[in-house]
Every structure is written in structure tokens, then in C-alpha cells.
Scaffold this active site. Structure first.
Site, PDB file in Angstrom:
ATOM      1  N   HIS A  84       1.187  -1.648   0.216  1.00 49.86           N
ATOM      2  CA  HIS A  84      -0.073  -0.156   0.015  1.00 49.86           C
ATOM      3  C   HIS A  84       1.011   0.723   0.080  1.00 49.86           C
ATOM      4  CE1 HIS A  84      -4.231   1.857   1.631  1.00 49.86           C
ATOM      5  NE2 HIS A  84      -2.940   2.713   0.823  1.00 49.86           N
ATOM      6  N   HIS A  86       1.374   5.213  -2.333  1.00 46.02           N
ATOM      7  CA  HIS A  86       0.162   6.676  -3.547  1.00 46.02           C
ATOM      8  C   HIS A  86       1.599   7.200  -3.660  1.00 46.02           C
ATOM      9  CE1 HIS A  86      -3.176   6.186  -1.302  1.00 46.02           C
ATOM     10  NE2 HIS A  86      -2.641   5.906  -0.656  1.00 46.02           N
ATOM     11  N   LYS A  89       1.133  10.897  -5.274  1.00 51.09           N
ATOM     12  CA  LYS A  89       1.309  11.725  -3.918  1.00 51.09           C
ATOM     13  C   LYS A  89       2.442  12.053  -3.617  1.00 51.09           C
ATOM     14  CE  LYS A  89      -3.332  11.401  -2.204  1.00 51.09           C
ATOM     15  NZ  LYS A  89      -4.063  10.340  -2.772  1.00 51.09           N
ATOM     16  N   HIS A 235      -9.579   1.444   0.863  1.00 48.06           N
ATOM     17  CA  HIS A 235      -9.364   2.362   2.270  1.00 48.06           C
ATOM     18  C   HIS A 235     -10.789   2.193   3.093  1.00 48.06           C
ATOM     19  CE1 HIS A 235      -6.108   3.793  -0.587  1.00 48.06           C
ATOM     20  NE2 HIS A 235      -6.100   4.550   0.545  1.00 48.06           N
ATOM     21  N   GLU A 238     -10.787   4.448   8.296  1.00 49.64           N
ATOM     22  CA  GLU A 238      -9.946   5.308   8.636  1.00 49.64           C
ATOM     23  C   GLU A 238      -9.519   6.486   9.076  1.00 49.64           C
ATOM     24  OE1 GLU A 238      -5.456   7.008   7.063  1.00 49.64           O
ATOM     25  OE2 GLU A 238      -7.374   7.043   5.592  1.00 49.64           O
ATOM     26  N   ASP A 335       2.165   3.671   3.086  1.00 48.66           N
ATOM     27  CA  ASP A 335       1.261   3.984   2.576  1.00 48.66           C
ATOM     28  C   ASP A 335       1.948   5.232   1.831  1.00 48.66           C
ATOM     29  OD1 ASP A 335      -1.278   5.352   2.598  1.00 48.66           O
ATOM     30  OD2 ASP A 335      -1.506   5.380   5.014  1.00 48.66           O
ATOM     31  N   ASN A 336       1.118   6.642   2.898  1.00 42.66           N
ATOM     32  CA  ASN A 336       2.165   7.793   2.015  1.00 42.66           C
ATOM     33  C   ASN A 336       3.835   8.330   2.250  1.00 42.66           C
ATOM     34  OD1 ASN A 336      -0.455   7.743   2.767  1.00 42.66           O
ATOM     35  ND2 ASN A 336      -0.701   9.808   1.017  1.00 42.66           N
TER      36      ASN A 336
END
Length: 441
Positions: A84, A86, A89, A235, A238, A335-336
Site C-alpha cells: 500500500h 501512493h 502523491k 481504504h 480510517e 502508505d504515504n
């Protein structure tokens, strides 16, 4: 014999001797006997030939004139799998700050940047930067969610396509659509997105929040995926609000539609705040339905329960021990990265793993958990990776750590990454490379 901490032979046929491999990541032939220590590590010799693992043998049993690296009981892992991320971004934080550093602030910060700054060149350069980081850290495969609910839903997908091609053989990249569930109310749009995802060999995605039409919309998503043979990644929940239980609507939809394809659910923060009996029921259903779970500890620690001037009371990390106890396929991912949702990170799954072990009390016992960043996410992606086996690519990571407490104690910045039997010759990229895109510090 060479130094087991750093040197890797230049020849294509050699032995990695006295390696300590996490037992959960080792698929050794049944015909050989190997000893596993109480830490969950198995000592073995790995014979590398022409970029693959040619043989797995008991320590000290390989003979001949092959070059030998004596690991002296130091750990060897297969390549990492990040389920997972991104990529589109990544690294926009300097130009798209999140002043409140909370979830609402992140949601507000991204759209203006996406609309005004996300050219093909901008996206591709940031993606390539992030992938070079992941590669140096030892990642061999990742799934990236791509912003798809926008005026140009295909923007990030078009940008990723040539990047994905360039990285073949180094990192396998699997794109997933990031689409709010409400956008599936438009039937034509929903079909368009599903067709696009299929054309790019991707995963159909949903941001599954509470919606009055959730039942019909989730059924539509799963039906679209089933018709096109797509996996689904959502998602979900959250938030720390215990009344938010979108996960149960998803599980209901899987049962109602009979969807048999792979499903991954990410975040599940509210499971950590729901009443125990209620949460346990949901987790048992997750396991029974064969749904994979991905926890994003770094991002959730950053965003959840953030109140200005007050220390956090709840941390929002999904109940990993309980999920695993029910038999769910539990994974841990990045994640991010340096964006409004998470200001830090470097796509280093070992950093994520070490953090998860400490905050989630995954150390009693620790031996099952290396699978959460290797073979379990590989299975969720439908690829063969994240394990050490005869015939598998010699995509390995050599750590100086011998025991797991040594691995967790230090960042392992001295790790040696081996791809196809050769140590990589790559360094982490300098953040200054992106200055013209994001601005000088």
C-alpha cells in the site's frame, strides 16, 4: 572466503553460508534437515547460481571451489513487498503543506496541488524518485493507489505506465484506483473506471466510508470487478470513531455478491476503538472470507487523534494481533511518503516493520511477522515473491543483525541488497533533485 557483512562475489556461482533466514520466509526442500532457533531463524547455506537460488543446504555441507560468504549467523531476508503506497502523491509536502497535520488538513491540501501541478513530468519524476528509494531499501514489488476521482481520472495512470515499464525487473508495480465510493453512483463513470483499470492491468479501488447507498454501491464495485477479473483494494474505516463500521458493509457485500476475487482492506483504524466483542466478530468474518488486511502504522500514527497542543491518547493502528489470531492474512505497508497525509517516510519497509513491532507488541513471538512485509503481501498481489526457495530469484537482503532484537534495535542502514545474485550499485537519491518541483527548503 569473504566477509559476510559486506562483500558479495562478482561471480555468478557462490555460496551464502551460515545464513540465518526467518523460518517463515524459507521454503526449504523437505528432504533436508535444518535447525530452527527459538528466535524463529533457520541456519542454512544458500547456493546462488545465475541469479537464482540453486540449492538450500544445512550449514557447512556445500563443498567445491565456489566463493563463500560466511554470514556467521547474520540474517538474510528475501526482497520486500509493499502492499500500500501512493506514488503519485509522494514528495509534494514542501509545496502542499498540511498546517494542521490531521486527516481533514490532508484532504484539503492535495486537490489544489493535483489540479495545478500534476503534469506528466511532475508525477513521473516524483514516482521515479520514490521507487529509487524503495529499491535501495530492498523492495521488489509494490502496489500504488492512484488518485482517479478527478477531472482527468487517467492522469496518474498515464504517468505511471512508462515508469512501470522502466522499472520492470527491478520493482514490480501494481496500480490501484483510488476512488471515493460515492463516485460509483454514476454507472457510466463506474464502468469507465473499471474498464480503465482492466486496460492497465490494475486493481479496482474504493475509499469506503459510510454512505446511505453503500450497499448498492459496494455490490456494484464487486460486480464490476468480477466481470473483469479484477482484484479489489479498499481504504476503510480510517477513523477512531467506533460507530464507523464500513468494514461490515463490505463483508456483507462480499457474501451477498459471492465475489471470489482477492480483496484487500487497508487501515481499519476504528477496529481499535470498537467494543471487543463487536470488533472480534468483524475480524473473524475477515478471516473466514479470506480478505487480506493491510496496516499502515506510520501514517495512522501521524494523522489519528491529533489535537493541537495535546498528546495523542489513541493511536489508530488496527488490532494486528487479534486479526492474526483469527487467521486473517495481515500485512504491513508504507502508505504515504512526504505528502500531506504523512510528512515523513522513505518507502523503507524495514523502518515500517520495526515501528510496527514496537508499537503493536508483535514481538512475543516475533517469528511470524516478517511475512507481513514479504510473502503475505506478495500473495495478496498475486505474485511469487517474498520467500527464499530453490529456483526463486536471488533477490535478498543481508543484515548485520543476528537476532531479531538486534534487527529492531537499529535502522539497519548497513544492509546489503542483492538482486539476481549481485549486490546493487545504487544509493538513496538526494532530496535536492526535486527542488525545482517542490521548492528549496
Amino acid at each position: 572466503m569473504t566477509d559476510g557483512r559486506t562483500a558479495v562475489p562478482k561471480t555468478g556461482h557462490w555460496v551464502l553460508a551460515n545464513a540465518a533466514v526467518p523460518t517463515v520466509l524459507l521454503d526449504a526442500p523437505a528432504s533436508i534437515e535444518l535447525a530452527t532457533n527459538p528466535d524463529g531463524l533457520t541456519r542454512c547455506d544458500l547456493v546462488i547460481n545465475d541469479g537464482r537460488v540453486e540449492a538450500i543446504a544445512p550449514p557447512g555441507t556445500v563443498r567445491g571451489d565456489l566463493a563463500v560468504i560466511d554470514r556467521a549467523g547474520r540474517q538474510v531476508w528475501p526482497g520486500l513487498v509493499d502492499l500500500h503506497t501512493h506514488l503519485d502523491k509522494g514528495h509534494i509536502l514542501p509545496r502542499a503543506p498540511n498546517p494542521t497535520a490531521d486527516f481533514a488538513g490532508a484532504l484539503a491540501a492535495v486537490p489544489p496541488d493535483r489540479t495545478s501541478r500534476w503534469s506528466q513530468t511532475d508525477i513521473q519524476r516524483r514516482m521515479d524518485f520514490a521507487l529509487r528509494c524503495a529499491y535501495v531499501h530492498g523492495t521488489v514489488a509494490l502496489r500504488t493507489h492512484l488518485d482517479t476521482a478527478q477531472d482527468d481520472p487517467e492522469r496518474s495512470w498515464r504517468a505511471l505506465a512508462p515508469v512501470r515499464e522502466t522499472w520492470i525487473g527491478r520493482i514490480a508495480i501494481q496500480p490501484a484506483a483510488l476512488v471515493p465510493i460515492s463516485h460509483y453512483s454514476d454507472v457510466d463513470y463506474a464502468r469507465r473506471i473499471a474498464d480503465m483499470v482492466a486496460a492497465y492491468d490494475g486493481v479496482l479501488g474504493v475509499v469506503a466510508y459510510e454512505d446511505p447507498n453503500a450497499e448498492a454501491l459496494l455490490d456494484r464495485v464487486l460486480t464490476l470487478a468480477a466481470v473483469r477479473g479484477l482484484a479489489v483494494d479498499m481504504h476503510v474505516d480510517e477513523t477512531l470513531d467506533p460507530s464507523v463500521t464500513a468494514v461490515d458493509r463490505i463483508l456483507d457485500s462480499i457474501e451477498r455478491t459471492g465475489f471470489a476475487g482477492p480483496v484487500t482492506l487497508g487501515h481499519l483504524c476504528s477496529l481499535s476503538t470498537r467494543a471487543d466483542a463487536d470488533a472480534q466478530h468483524s475480524m473473524a468474518r475477515i478471516a473466514d472470507l479470506g480478505v487480506a488486511v493491510v496496516s499502515l502504522p506510520l501514517c495512522n500514527l501521524f494523522l489519528q487523534n491529533r489535537v493541537p497542543g495535546r498528546s495523542p491518547r489513541q493511536r489508530g493502528v488496527a488490532p494486528l494481533l487479534e486479526l492474526a489470531g483469527h487467521g486473517a492474512a495481515v500485512t504491513i505497508a508504507s502508505d504515504n511518503t512526504r505528502d500531506p497525509f504523512y510528512a515523513y517516510g522513505d518507502l523503507d519497509l524495514i523502518e515500517v516493520f520495526r515501528t510496527a513491532v514496537r508499537i503493536g507488541h508483535l514481538d512475543r513471538p516475533i517469528d511470524p511477522w516478517p511475512a507481513a512485509v514479504t510473502r503475505t503481501p506478495a500473495t495478496a498481489m498475486g505474485i511469487d515473491a517474498g520467500r527464499i526457495a530453490v529456483g526463486a530469484p536471488a533477490d535478498l537482503i543481508l543484515f548485520s543483525a543476528r537476532r531479531f532484537d538486534e534487527l529492531i534495535a537499529r535502522p539497519q542502514s548497513d544492509r546489503v541488497v542483492i538482486r539476481r545474485g549481485q549486490a546493487i550499485n545504487a544509493e538513496l537519491p538526494d532530496f535536492a533533485e526535486l527542488d525545482d518541483l517542490v521548492g528549496h527548503p
